[in-house]
Design an enzyme around this catalytic site. Structure first.
Site, short mmCIF file in Angstrom:
data_model
loop_
_atom_site.label_atom_id
_atom_site.label_comp_id
_atom_site.label_asym_id
_atom_site.label_seq_id
_atom_site.Cartn_x
_atom_site.Cartn_y
_atom_site.Cartn_z
N ARG A 1 -4.32 -9.92 4.51
CA ARG A 1 -4.72 -9.92 3.09
C ARG A 1 -3.55 -9.41 2.28
NH1 ARG A 1 -6.72 -6.47 -0.64
NH2 ARG A 1 -8.23 -7.30 -2.11
N LYS B 1 0.81 -1.23 0.00
CA LYS B 1 0.00 0.00 0.00
C LYS B 1 0.84 1.27 0.00
CE LYS B 1 -4.49 -1.68 1.19
NZ LYS B 1 -5.58 -1.81 2.15
C1 8Y7 Z 1 -8.39 -4.08 1.69
C2 8Y7 Z 1 -9.48 -4.84 1.26
C3 8Y7 Z 1 -8.56 -3.85 -0.46
C4 8Y7 Z 1 -8.10 -4.05 3.09
C5 8Y7 Z 1 -9.97 -5.56 3.39
C6 8Y7 Z 1 -5.62 -3.09 -1.96
C7 8Y7 Z 1 -10.58 -5.28 -0.93
C8 8Y7 Z 1 -6.87 -2.33 -2.04
N1 8Y7 Z 1 -7.81 -3.47 0.62
N2 8Y7 Z 1 -10.26 -5.58 2.08
N3 8Y7 Z 1 -9.57 -4.69 -0.09
N4 8Y7 Z 1 -8.93 -4.82 3.89
N5 8Y7 Z 1 -10.72 -6.26 4.26
O1 8Y7 Z 1 -4.57 -2.38 -1.95
O2 8Y7 Z 1 -7.21 -3.37 3.58
O3 8Y7 Z 1 -5.56 -4.30 -1.96
S1 8Y7 Z 1 -8.31 -3.33 -2.10
#
Ligand code: 8Y7
Length: 290
Positions: free
Chosen positions: A267, A233
């Protein structure tokens, strides 16, 4: 401060995810425009199913416990997709993965119709960056009986990074999550099925993200397992001045800190490396090799 990350178990459509050790959620973007890996699973404008299957096989072999499948990009500035287009992207992939892999599938969506259809197609977890705020989303999750992640976001992806502002970001995020947990339990979602996430990068400045990570242990007082998404990020780019392709070391450092502050689900894009990093964290807490 180090707090033991021992958690309960989640029942993901019959597959039990024991949270007494950290779990890795591998990211599968079936979008042509995601922030760090947009379009890599595409051949021109079409999703390449062979690339998807190969990528999932790789993540599972590297230790992914969950595969998070998303059909709507939520990167800053992303345009919304129609409900139909999102379902057309995601459902065929879910159906195929549910047949071919023995792993928990998660659907990354805010769309109640897709939540229901995905559950019927074999997903075991719902990941909603809008914390089930869309009309009918809580009811949909309650009807599926599946665990769900409630993530905090300020604003909407199209504009969330324009001027994020909080009185106290940790207190504000906790108040929001508390209110969402209450709304969910009131409408029939079992509390043991709720996972919380502060939503790194979703309507937050670099300093907001740093405060949330350093004080992540405070979220443990809500008594729900904590999921974090820090992989590649912009916070890492802001501190280290590295492009997205050079953020692995930064991602692992942040994952280790999150693990020390009590996060249990991670994640990520880089499954093997994150699994190693958080496993070592667990070994240190337990003062044991296994
Ligand atoms: C997150 C996410 C994304 C996160 C959860 C990326 C879908 C952006 N970020 N879901 N999703 N937490 N729960 O950089 O931080 O992956 S998308």
């Amino acid at each position: 401060m180090i707090i033991k990350p021992l958690g309960p178990a989640l029942n993901c459509a019959g597959r039990v995810l024991d949270l007494s050790r950290p779990r890795v959620m591998g990211i599968l973007n079936v979008t042509p425009d995601s922030f760090s890996d947009g379009g890599v699973l595409y051949s021109g404008a079409n999703l390449a199913l062979d690339k998807v299957l190969h990528r999932v096989e790789q993540m599972v072999s590297e230790g992914a416990d969950i595969i998070d499948i998303g059909g709507e990009s939520t990167r800053p500035g992303a345009a919304a997709v129609s409900s139909q287009e999102e379902q057309d992207r995601v459902l065929p992939v879910i159906e195929r993965l549910a047949r071919d892999f023995d792993v928990v599938l998660s659907v990354d969506t805010s769309n109640p119709q897709l939540m229901l259809a995905a559950a019927a197609s074999g997903v075991g977890f719902i990941n909603d960056v809008r914390a089930l705020a869309r009309p009918g989303a809580i009811e949909a999750v309650a009807a599926t009986g599946l665990p769900a992640c409630l993530m905090h976001m300020q604003g909407e992806p199209s504009s969330m990074q324009q001027a994020p502002a909080y009185a106290d970001v940790v207190a504000d995020v906790m108040a929001f999550l508390t209110q969402r947990i209450e709304a969910c339990t009131k409408l029939g979602v079992a509390r043991r099925n709720l996972v919380i996430d502060p939503g790194f990068g979703f309507g937050k400045s670099a300093q907001h993200n740093l405060q949330l990570l350093n004080r992540l242990d405070q979220l443990q007082s809500l008594h729900c397992p904590i999921l974090v998404g820090l992989s590649r990020k912009s916070l890492i780019g802001q501190v280290l001045k590295r492009p997205v392709s050079e953020r692995l070391a930064g991602s692992l450092a942040l994952a280790a800190i999150a693990a020390m502050r009590g996060a249990v689900i991670f994640r990520v894009h880089d499954v093997r490396e994150t699994a190693d990093a958080v496993r070592l964290c667990t070994s240190v807490f337990k003062e044991q090799v296994e």
